[in-house]
Design a protein around this motif. Structure first.
Motif, PDB file in Angstrom:
ATOM      1  N   THR A   1      12.437  14.561   0.971  1.00  0.00           N
ATOM      2  CA  THR A   1      11.020  14.412   0.632  1.00  0.00           C
ATOM      3  C   THR A   1      10.179  14.668   1.867  1.00  0.00           C
TER       4      THR A   1
ATOM      5  N   THR B   1       5.221   7.392  -2.639  1.00  0.00           N
ATOM      6  CA  THR B   1       6.549   7.926  -2.921  1.00  0.00           C
ATOM      7  C   THR B   1       7.556   6.797  -3.069  1.00  0.00           C
TER       8      THR B   1
ATOM      9  N   GLY C   1       8.499   9.727 -10.354  1.00  0.00           N
ATOM     10  CA  GLY C   1       9.784   9.833  -9.682  1.00  0.00           C
ATOM     11  C   GLY C   1       9.887   9.013  -8.424  1.00  0.00           C
TER      12      GLY C   1
ATOM     13  N   TRP D   1      10.196   5.577  -5.943  1.00  0.00           N
ATOM     14  CA  TRP D   1      11.181   4.504  -5.894  1.00  0.00           C
ATOM     15  C   TRP D   1      10.548   3.153  -5.566  1.00  0.00           C
TER      16      TRP D   1
ATOM     17  N   SER E   1      17.596   4.895 -13.006  1.00  0.00           N
ATOM     18  CA  SER E   1      18.457   5.001 -11.821  1.00  0.00           C
ATOM     19  C   SER E   1      18.527   3.675 -11.074  1.00  0.00           C
TER      20      SER E   1
ATOM     21  N   ARG F   1      13.908   3.910 -10.073  1.00  0.00           N
ATOM     22  CA  ARG F   1      13.021   5.074  -9.964  1.00  0.00           C
ATOM     23  C   ARG F   1      12.052   5.103 -11.129  1.00  0.00           C
TER      24      ARG F   1
ATOM     25  N   GLY G   1       8.972  13.497 -12.889  1.00  0.00           N
ATOM     26  CA  GLY G   1       9.652  14.368 -11.935  1.00  0.00           C
ATOM     27  C   GLY G   1      11.110  14.517 -12.324  1.00  0.00           C
ATOM     28  N   ASP G   2      12.010  14.390 -11.330  1.00  0.00           N
ATOM     29  CA  ASP G   2      13.448  14.480 -11.602  1.00  0.00           C
ATOM     30  C   ASP G   2      14.042  13.079 -11.614  1.00  0.00           C
ATOM     31  N   ALA G   3      13.313  12.113 -12.220  1.00  0.00           N
ATOM     32  CA  ALA G   3      13.702  10.715 -12.152  1.00  0.00           C
ATOM     33  C   ALA G   3      15.031  10.425 -12.812  1.00  0.00           C
TER      34      ALA G   3
ATOM     35  N   ASP H   1      19.707  10.436  -9.573  1.00  0.00           N
ATOM     36  CA  ASP H   1      19.692   9.634  -8.338  1.00  0.00           C
ATOM     37  C   ASP H   1      20.180  10.537  -7.211  1.00  0.00           C
TER      38      ASP H   1
END
Length: 307
Positions: free
Chosen positions: A123, A194, A247, A249, A273, A290, A294-296, A299
């Motif tokens: 990231t 984020t 996405g 955390w 996740s 998460r 997004g791509d949640a 993991d």
């Protein structure tokens, strides 16, 4: 036989008058301090290194040093933590200033740092929020490890924030914004991160640990929620969604027996996740999840155990 007052046995824990470094060290160990602690206090008062304490062991303490050392010895014999006496404790390889206004950093909390860094891998310029920062160990460490990050750190205690700001300045973490806030209350409504991390109060009221060991001297409001130990964890989970990017955390430290409860809080709030990391003693210590988007569903950290 010399029975003058100067040769009479000293009361336990008393430093001899006009003591040399060697005599002061001997008096502290005879009072019951481990040699390492005695050397730490002597170093703190004199500014001498361990080698200098040996090579200059016949050097006498001056009056100010004698009085300061005697006071520290008495406080340590009463059980006060060494970290508060010397004003410092190492965390993640860095020296952090501490005072009775903040919790003493513990190695187990480094698990949260490791879990956070793993999930920030890949990231660019992440935005990180540390809730209840205390001495700033999470916020400042993450800021130092990820200089490209923009880190926010909140605490309800102005005294704690003063310590955290001092640590950020001393360690060169200029990328941290500090804010007095009751969890999310003072954050801008549109602030998105984020990652959110926290080491909140999680000891249940009435837990016998609160009245034993170092915890007796630490700020009680930073240790317990004065309830079942889960209310602050629940508050953090409930408020996280509006402040997380898609996405993003959420990671929280918790008690050794609170892993399942923490995971359930995360699942019920819609996190995916969900995972738990174990501390150095093998206890469940840090859980997270998460936020959708997004791509949640993936993991990407590949660390910890998903439950």
């Amino acid at each position: 036989m010399n029975d003058s007052p100067s040769s009479a046995p000293l009361p336990p824990g008393t430093l001899p008058a006009q003591a040399t470094l060697r005599e002061a060290l001997a008096a502290m160990t005879q009072a019951g301090l481990p040699a390492l602690e005695a050397r730490m206090l002597l170093t703190h008062v004199t500014g001498l290194s361990r080698t200098q304490l040996i090579t200059r062991d016949t050097q006498p303490l001056d009056a100010a040093q004698h009085d300061a050392l005697a006071a520290l010895l008495a406080r340590r014999l009463a059980g006060e933590p060494m970290a508060y006496l010397v004003g410092e404790r190492e965390f993640y390889g860095r020296p952090f200033r501490v005072s009775p206004a903040v919790l003493i950093p513990r190695p187990d909390t480094e698990i949260a740092v490791q879990a956070a860094l793993a999930r920030l891998t890949g990231t660019q310029a992440p935005r990180v929020l540390d809730l209840g920062t205390g001495s700033g160990i999470l916020a400042v460490t993450l800021a130092c490890e990820r200089p490209d990050a923009r880190v926010w750190a909140t605490d309800i205690s102005p005294a704690a924030l003063d310590i955290a700001r001092a640590n950020a300045a001393a360690l060169g973490a200029g990328n941290v914004v500090f804010l007095e806030s009751d969890w999310y209350a003072a954050l801008p409504a549109d602030a998105r991160f984020t990652m959110i991390v926290s080491n909140p109060p999680y000891i249940a009221a009435g837990d016998p640990h609160l009245s034993s060991g170092d915890l007796r001297f630490e700020p009680v409001d930073a240790l317990t929620d004065h309830g079942d130990g889960l209310s602050d964890l629940a508050t953090i989970v409930a408020g996280a969604g509006p402040h997380l990017q898609a996405g993003g955390w959420l990671l929280m430290e918790h008690g050794f027996d609170q892993g399942e409860a923490a995971r359930q809080l995360l699942r019920d709030a819609g996190f995916g996740s969900v995972f738990t990391e174990r501390d150095l003693g093998g206890n469940e210590r840090c859980s997270g999840g998460r936020w959708p988007g997004g791509d949640a569903g993936v993991d990407t950290a590949g660390a910890g155990s998903e439950r």
